[in-house]
Design a protein around this motif. Structure first.
Motif, short mmCIF file in Angstrom:
data_model
loop_
_atom_site.label_atom_id
_atom_site.label_comp_id
_atom_site.label_asym_id
_atom_site.label_seq_id
_atom_site.Cartn_x
_atom_site.Cartn_y
_atom_site.Cartn_z
N ASP A 1 0.70 -1.21 -0.12
CA ASP A 1 0.00 0.01 -0.19
C ASP A 1 0.74 1.23 0.00
O ASP A 1 0.63 2.24 -0.68
N ILE A 2 1.93 1.30 0.88
CA ILE A 2 2.81 2.35 0.68
C ILE A 2 3.66 2.65 -0.60
O ILE A 2 3.66 3.74 -0.80
N CYS A 3 3.98 1.42 -0.99
CA CYS A 3 4.65 1.85 -2.58
C CYS A 3 3.67 2.06 -3.34
O CYS A 3 4.25 2.93 -4.15
N LYS B 1 2.27 6.69 -6.99
CA LYS B 1 1.22 7.70 -7.55
C LYS B 1 1.46 8.96 -7.36
O LYS B 1 1.19 9.96 -7.93
N ASN B 2 2.52 9.14 -6.27
CA ASN B 2 2.52 10.65 -5.90
C ASN B 2 4.04 10.91 -5.96
O ASN B 2 4.99 11.36 -5.19
N SER B 3 4.73 10.67 -6.95
CA SER B 3 6.27 11.05 -7.23
C SER B 3 6.30 11.34 -8.78
O SER B 3 5.45 11.20 -9.69
N GLY C 1 8.00 -1.37 13.43
CA GLY C 1 7.00 -0.89 12.68
C GLY C 1 7.77 -0.20 11.34
O GLY C 1 9.05 -0.32 11.25
N ILE C 2 6.85 0.54 10.64
CA ILE C 2 7.36 1.23 9.42
C ILE C 2 6.98 2.75 9.61
O ILE C 2 5.69 3.19 9.62
N ARG C 3 8.22 3.50 9.62
CA ARG C 3 7.85 5.15 9.42
C ARG C 3 7.71 5.45 8.15
O ARG C 3 8.46 4.79 7.48
N LEU C 4 6.79 6.56 7.80
CA LEU C 4 6.99 6.82 6.40
C LEU C 4 6.89 8.23 6.60
O LEU C 4 5.99 9.00 7.02
N ARG D 1 0.01 9.88 6.35
CA ARG D 1 -1.08 9.35 6.91
C ARG D 1 -1.72 8.53 6.39
O ARG D 1 -1.85 8.36 4.76
N PRO D 2 -2.05 7.33 6.90
CA PRO D 2 -3.08 6.28 6.04
C PRO D 2 -4.36 6.60 5.44
O PRO D 2 -4.76 5.97 4.21
N SER D 3 -4.81 7.90 5.46
CA SER D 3 -6.04 8.39 4.84
C SER D 3 -5.53 8.79 3.49
O SER D 3 -6.36 9.17 2.60
N GLN D 4 -4.25 8.78 3.23
CA GLN D 4 -3.86 9.27 1.93
C GLN D 4 -3.57 8.18 0.87
O GLN D 4 -3.21 8.55 -0.32
N PHE D 5 -3.64 6.89 1.43
CA PHE D 5 -3.59 5.85 0.44
C PHE D 5 -4.57 4.60 0.76
O PHE D 5 -5.19 4.79 1.84
#
Length: 366
Positions: free
Chosen positions: A29-31, A36-38, A110-113, A122-126
């Motif tokens: 999900d993060i990738c 999409k945002n790069s 954990g995973i910081r991003l 924030r998770p709401s962004q993806f």
């Protein structure tokens, strides 16, 4: 794995919430979000600290990113989140991912991003993506094809910190003790300050793969820090959490409060910059009344809006509701930079700042 706003990422207890399947799902999900945002040509910076399996999971994240078509810069040594964010901003990357742990429980991983501006994502962004059945490339193949490029995060970081401390010329001869609690801040603090004439002693000088049952909150280690200071005839001591997000500083047996640390660092940055410092504080943190000082202006942020507003502000120092310090308009807690500034203050500026100067003189007599 759930997103924790204080952790600034997803975390869970290893083998319970933090499983390989959960990790792979969140990483995908993060990738997808970063893809999409790069912009074309941007790479994703990935790092890890000294937690057990953090390096292996960082390599696994690189495989997942590569499988989704992202190019990756992967740190070749453990590093605090703040160090990796500074590298990512310098490289103009699409963002930063760091595999790290919680400062209260060694069993949490954990995973910081962070995005391309160094602010938390924030998770709401993806949105969640369907499971990717495509076979992931082997890590060695990612390196061979150039999809993953290893780099030393200390090179850029050392350059940036050396610029900030370019006027660092100690006027005092006090010794100091630095304790990173087996964390990744150890190597960076030693490596950078050895370029300056500082007589320092680093405790816990081994990097451990597993922090085990060690209490990770720096406040629980100040008594041991003081004993180490006595043993090495040191008047200054700093202890950092393993993830370098929080710290405690001792001038003698006196532990600096957040307010005192802020005043010392503000004076230091004003001295370095030659102008006043802009400070941003979360209203939820009980900082108390601050004396009117010409080198510092303070803006208070409404409760619950700290990180949402912080990314739009230009600041020198910020304090969140947990009392963690942020620097230079970046959205990652950075106790490592705080430790440099407090060292600078104690060894360069304390003679001109009454109360602390007197405390250091008293310690020196003892």
């Amino acid at each position: 794995m759930n997103y924790d706003t204080d952790f600034l990422g997803f975390k869970g207890k290893v083998s319970f919430e933090f499983t390989y399947d959960a990790f792979k799902s969140v990483a995908s999900d993060i990738c997808t979000y970063f893809k999409k945002n790069s912009s074309s040509g941007q790479k994703l910076v990935i790092g890890y600290d000294t937690r057990m399996m953090a390096k292996e999971y960082a390599q696994e994240f690189s495989r997942i990113a590569s499988g989704l078509g992202l190019k990756v810069f992967l740190g070749n040594r453990c590093a605090p989140s703040s160090v990796m964010v500074k590298n990512a901003l310098h490289k103009k990357s699409m963002g930063t991912v760091v595999i790290t742990g919680d400062m209260h429980d060694a069993a949490i991983l954990g995973i910081r991003l962070f995005d391309d501006k160094g602010s938390p994502v924030r998770p709401s962004q993806f949105t969640s993506q369907p499971s990717n059945k495509k076979k992931l490339p082997k890590f060695k193949d990612c390196l061979k094809t150039g999809a993953v490029e290893m780099f030393d995060p200390c090179i850029i970081y050392e350059y940036l910190v050396s610029q900030m401390l370019s006027s660092f010329s100690p006027t005092n001869s006090e010794n100091m003790v630095f304790s990173p609690l087996h964390g990744s801040g150890m190597w960076y603090f030693d490596h950078i300050l050895r370029n300056f004439p500082v007589a320092g002693y680093t405790t816990h000088s081994e990097i451990l793969a597993d922090l085990g049952g060690l209490e990770l909150d720096p406040s629980f280690h100040t008594e041991q820090l003081y004993q180490d200071m006595l043993a090495t005839n040191s008047s200054i001591g700093i202890v950092l959490s393993p993830d370098c997000s929080t710290l405690n500083c001792l001038y003698g047996k006196h532990r600096l409060t957040t307010k005192e640390s802020l005043q010392c660092m503000s004076k230091t940055l004003s001295h370095i910059k030659g102008s006043s410092t802009r400070v941003v504080v979360d209203k939820e943190f009980p900082l108390g009344d601050m004396p009117t000082e010409s080198e510092m202006s303070i803006e208070w942020l409404e409760n619950g809006k700290f990180h949402d507003e912080l990314k739009f502000l230009d600041f020198d120092i910020a304090i969140d509701h947990l009392g963690r310090f942020y620097f230079h308009s970046q959205g990652c807690p950075d106790a490592l930079t705080a430790s440099y500034l407090l060292t600078y203050f104690a060894l360069v500026l304390s003679e001109s700042n009454g109360a602390i100067s007197e405390e250091l003189k008293r310690i020196k007599k003892l």
